[in-house]
Design an enzyme around this catalytic site. Structure first.
Site, PDB file in Angstrom:
ATOM      1  N   CYS A   1       0.849  -1.203   0.000  1.00  0.00           N
ATOM      2  CA  CYS A   1       0.000   0.000   0.000  1.00  0.00           C
ATOM      3  C   CYS A   1       0.882   1.251   0.000  1.00  0.00           C
ATOM      4  O   CYS A   1       1.661   1.447  -0.916  1.00  0.00           O
ATOM      5  CB  CYS A   1      -0.959  -0.065   1.177  1.00  0.00           C
ATOM      6  SG  CYS A   1      -2.028   1.368   1.331  1.00  0.00           S
TER       7      CYS A   1
ATOM      8  N   ASP B   1      -9.251  -2.160  -7.349  1.00  0.00           N
ATOM      9  CA  ASP B   1      -8.425  -1.134  -6.691  1.00  0.00           C
ATOM     10  C   ASP B   1      -8.188  -0.019  -7.703  1.00  0.00           C
ATOM     11  O   ASP B   1      -7.061   0.225  -8.148  1.00  0.00           O
ATOM     12  CB  ASP B   1      -7.103  -1.757  -6.224  1.00  0.00           C
ATOM     13  CG  ASP B   1      -6.433  -0.957  -5.109  1.00  0.00           C
ATOM     14  OD1 ASP B   1      -5.370  -1.391  -4.639  1.00  0.00           O
ATOM     15  OD2 ASP B   1      -6.973   0.101  -4.719  1.00  0.00           O
TER      16      ASP B   1
ATOM     17  N   HIS C   1      -8.132  -3.771  -2.336  1.00  0.00           N
ATOM     18  CA  HIS C   1      -6.888  -3.219  -1.803  1.00  0.00           C
ATOM     19  C   HIS C   1      -6.555  -3.881  -0.474  1.00  0.00           C
ATOM     20  O   HIS C   1      -7.419  -4.066   0.353  1.00  0.00           O
ATOM     21  CB  HIS C   1      -7.085  -1.710  -1.592  1.00  0.00           C
ATOM     22  CG  HIS C   1      -5.835  -1.003  -1.238  1.00  0.00           C
ATOM     23  ND1 HIS C   1      -4.868  -0.665  -2.158  1.00  0.00           N
ATOM     24  CD2 HIS C   1      -5.370  -0.558  -0.047  1.00  0.00           C
ATOM     25  CE1 HIS C   1      -3.878  -0.039  -1.556  1.00  0.00           C
ATOM     26  NE2 HIS C   1      -4.144   0.034  -0.275  1.00  0.00           N
TER      27      HIS C   1
END
Lengths: 265, 45
Positions: free
Chosen positions: A156, A203, A234
């Protein structure tokens, strides 16, 4: 016989003279190489420590810095506080969530920690990005050794940081889990090793720039591979989190092991 | 320098997480982060 795994917390001196906490996990005796592990926005979490240990079980020396361990930061940038900083935004419709006036109003009703987090992570993003990238480079400079394999992996926020740093320093293998692409996409020209990007199908904002990533990887003739998992969200790889997808995560782990095994020896 | 309107690593990440957490957490003000399995069970009942 499998080697015993050692893990501990240490510190390292970063670029501004502060000492940051560092989680290390490695096999006793020699390791195959070193891998910097870059965290999600939540920081040095249980997930990140466990992942570092998994890398150690594969024979690597994992190095996971805690970017939130400068004096005064540790008490504010905790997982619950960061989560609390997100909650006020739920009261706004999606279209208003970047409206400065709407943000100003809800922040005026929020706690001091929430305001500090929002100011740092969103409004001060450029500064935070520069700081964390320099923190990673400082760790790299301490550990990089010619002839020893060096890798990086990020999730991330950490994926975005890892991707950016891979354009600035030599890594044999860079593994990006659903991270933002380099903001200056032509920075990809600076990548010196292999890159493997792992992405979630659902995502949208992360994936929006992947066509540019691919075109630059082709243009600059980089060693690049990519895997997208349809139907996943995600952070699907985080087994402690809300989006965990077991089949995708298990498959991604097999590919990650194979990728690092090919390039870090 | 980030141009106005351009998304950075951090605010992009933050807003992605706002959406992800909202999906599972918006009705659970007192829940802790990572309470995923319990929420899934409650959502399916």
């Amino acid at each position: 016989m499998a080697k015993k795994i050692v893990d501990n917390m240490s510190k390292y001196r970063t670029f501004d003279g502060n000492d940051l906490d560092l989680f290390e996990a490695y096999p006793e005796g020699n390791s195959k190489g070193k891998i910097i592990v870059v965290s999600e926005i939540w920081g040095l979490s249980k997930f990140l420590k466990n992942f570092s240990k998994r890398l150690a079980e594969q024979g690597y020396h994992a190095l996971a810095p805690d970017f939130y361990s400068r004096p005064g930061d540790r008490e504010i940038f905790t997982e619950p506080n960061i989560m609390d900083a997100m909650r006020p935004l739920w009261t706004l419709p999606e279209s208003k969530r970047r409206d400065p006036e709407a943000i100003k109003e809800i922040m005026s009703k929020s706690s001091e920690e929430t305001r500090k987090i929002f100011q740092t992570v969103v409004q001060g993003r450029e500064e935070m990005e520069k700081t964390m990238i320099k923190d990673i480079e400082a760790l790299y400079n301490l550990h990089y050794k010619e002839g020893t394999g060096m890798g990086i992996v990020g999730f991330c926020m950490g994926g975005g940081l890892a991707f950016q740093v891979s354009t600035q320093r030599k890594f044999d293998a860079s593994l990006i889990f659903y991270g933002a692409s380099p903001r200056k996409i032509d920075d990809i020209a600076g990548i010196k090793g292999a890159v493997f990007g792992i992405y979630a199908g659902e995502d949208g904002s992360i994936n929006a720039s992947l066509d540019q990533v691919v075109s630059r990887m082709v243009q600059f003739k980089k060693d690049f591979e990519m895997k997208l998992y349809p139907g996943t969200y995600h952070a699907f790889f985080n087994d402690t989190g809300m989006s965990y997808n077991k089949p995708a995560a298990e498959d991604a782990w097999e590919r990650a092991k194979e990728f690092f095994g090919r390039y870090i020896k | 320098m980030i141009d106005e309107g351009e998304e950075g690593i951090f605010d992009g990440c933050f807003y992605v997480w706002v959406s992800v957490t909202e999906k599972y957490m918006s009705k659970k003000e007192d829940k802790n982060f990572n309470d995923y399995n319990k929420l899934e069970k409650e959502n399916s009942e």
